[in-house]
Scaffold this motif. Structure first.
Motif: not given
Length: 307
Positions: A3-29
């Motif tokens: 398995l490659s150790r290269q992965f977009p950590l910041n993008a995963l953090r954003v994905f987690d917020a959007v998945a939890r909140l169900g909203s791009f706007t709320k995740a941004g806030e």
């Protein structure tokens, strides 16, 4: 397979917020980012994965099948990172936020919660009580104990117990009218909260007419636990869940004059966001509380995955 150790950590953090909140706007806030920046990070992750993670509709987004598989694993990974950082700083405790109905909290959970903390010394517990349904996306809550049928969109719900109810009162109050020998005798006494549908259901099942109940003076105490305390004091008859008052029944502070008990089809459920079901502290609490229930079942009773 390596398995490659290269992965977009910041993008995963954003994905987690959007998945939890169900909203791009709320995740941004939450993250202090613009909606455009959030969308860009999600797009980067989707390109990295090679598949869409969200279905985008006007004013609504939802996880794709791939997103549904990824979200709980990402949530668990960030929880473990948080735990690792806390341990590195010498912070050994992880906080579990529980919201619970007042009666369940006072008559069951508070009496047993110490056992959970003994078994999980690294998890600190904060318990709050409320009769309202919390918004897991907006409030700092990990799990909730709710009454209902377990059909809350977006939440996984594990059934804890069925709800049964029957009239209960103090022996002294019953003796004040020469004893309670038949269900109609209860109407000779002060009854707490005759607006409660439980009373109408039980009296009808017992063959007692409910005509005229609406004209009687009634008291509303706001929670079953408070009505039970008043019943112990001999102030009236309460309709209660016997499973919550084993000590009061065993010591004679309360008694149930009739074996008849009813149910309205509801139960008590442990509820938490579907995409956080694998977070270690939630899994630990879920496994513990289900094992404390009769039968000790640790399998999910009613997994829900809503919008």
């Amino acid at each position: 397979m390596k398995l490659s150790r290269q992965f977009p950590l910041n993008a995963l953090r954003v994905f987690d917020a959007v998945a939890r909140l169900g909203s791009f706007t709320k995740a941004g806030e939450e993250l202090g980012m613009t909606q455009t920046a959030v969308s860009y990070q999600v797009k980067l992750l989707e390109e990295n994965v090679g598949e869409p993670l969200f279905l985008r509709r006007p004013r609504q987004i939802s996880l794709t099948e791939t997103g549904e598989r990824l979200a709980p694993q990402v949530a668990e990974a960030f929880e473990m990172l948080q735990l690792a950082m806390a341990e590195a700083r010498g912070e050994t405790e992880v906080m579990l936020q529980i919201t619970c109905l007042a009666t369940f909290a006072s008559q069951w959970l508070a009496r047993k919660l110490g056992n959970f903390q003994l078994a999980n010394p690294n998890i600190a517990v904060r318990l709050s009580t409320s009769d309202t349904l919390v918004d897991f996306a907006r409030e700092a809550v990990d799990v909730g104990i709710r009454s209902g049928k377990g059909d809350w969109p977006g939440l996984r719900a594990d059934k804890l117990m069925d709800v049964h109810f029957t009239p209960m009162l103090s022996p002294a109050l019953a003796e004040s009218i020469g004893g309670v020998h038949e269900p109609a005798d209860l109407l000779k006494l002060r009854i707490f909260d005759l607006t409660d549908p439980w009373w109408h259901q039980w009296l009808e099942a017992a063959g007692v007419s409910t005509a005229g109940l609406g004209t009687r003076t009634t008291s509303f105490y706001g929670a079953q636990a408070y009505e039970a305390a008043a019943a112990v004091a001999g102030q009236g008859v309460a309709i209660l869940t016997p499973d919550f008052y084993p000590e009061e029944l065993a010591t004679g502070k309360l008694f149930r004059p009739f074996e008849l008990q009813c149910t309205d089809g509801r139960g008590y459920w442990l509820a938490y966001p579907e995409n956080r079901r694998n977070v270690p502290k939630i899994k630990a609490f879920r496994n513990w509380i289900l094992n404390e229930m009769p039968g000790g079942n640790t399998q999910p009773q009613n997994p829900m995955s809503g919008a």
